[in-house]
Design a protein around this motif. Sequence first.
Motif, mmCIF file in Angstrom:
data_model
loop_
_atom_site.group_PDB
_atom_site.id
_atom_site.type_symbol
_atom_site.label_atom_id
_atom_site.label_comp_id
_atom_site.label_asym_id
_atom_site.label_seq_id
_atom_site.Cartn_x
_atom_site.Cartn_y
_atom_site.Cartn_z
ATOM 1 N N THR A 24 -5.710 9.705 7.470
ATOM 2 C CA THR A 24 -5.325 8.381 8.578
ATOM 3 C C THR A 24 -4.905 7.766 8.044
ATOM 4 O O THR A 24 -5.234 6.527 7.161
ATOM 5 C CB THR A 24 -6.009 9.516 9.528
ATOM 6 N N GLU A 25 -3.107 7.128 7.878
ATOM 7 C CA GLU A 25 -2.897 6.116 7.155
ATOM 8 C C GLU A 25 -3.450 5.116 8.666
ATOM 9 O O GLU A 25 -2.465 5.685 9.491
ATOM 10 C CB GLU A 25 -1.360 5.966 7.633
ATOM 11 N N ARG B 204 -5.656 4.032 3.930
ATOM 12 C CA ARG B 204 -5.476 5.243 4.794
ATOM 13 C C ARG B 204 -6.581 5.350 4.642
ATOM 14 O O ARG B 204 -7.732 5.099 3.888
ATOM 15 C CB ARG B 204 -4.797 6.156 3.228
#
Length: 170
Positions: A62-63, A68
Amino acid sequence: GRRERQLPPLIVRIRNLLIEPRTEWPLIASDPSDLRPMLRYVAILALIPAIAGYIGSTYVGTEVSAGRFHDSLPTGVIKALISYLFSFAIVYLTALATDAMAPVFGAQRNFSNALKLTVYSYTPIWLLGIVLLVPGLRFLTLLGLYALRLLWTGLPPLMGPPRNKVLHYS
């Protein structure tokens, strides 16, 4: 036609639900009240968001503004298992509520039909679980609201509420 006979029954059911729900629901209503095919349907389709979510959170990540982030392997597996098991629980609890509320909306109580309605109404939600592969596309899960249309079109043949109460019941 000829092409439809070559497709597995699961694929035909999914296609018909998504494209022709008003003609598929009466067929579903006439299906035997056997729990196994419905459990098999949930078992197969609920794998889509569980596996896609696992891959998306563990390998893609997930950024966020700080970088990330990836779930660890054990965390990803646990989240996928919980997601998968919750699919069964949510379907069962929704069917219980649908059946219990039937008399309020002038419909017939029938847990088997409430379960059919719930299981097959969740189809677009599970299919859209594929977007969980790419966490940035999670917003596309909003397309799962199509499940409400399936519920709305499935209520009359499966639970039998009067026309003027279908919208409120759904």
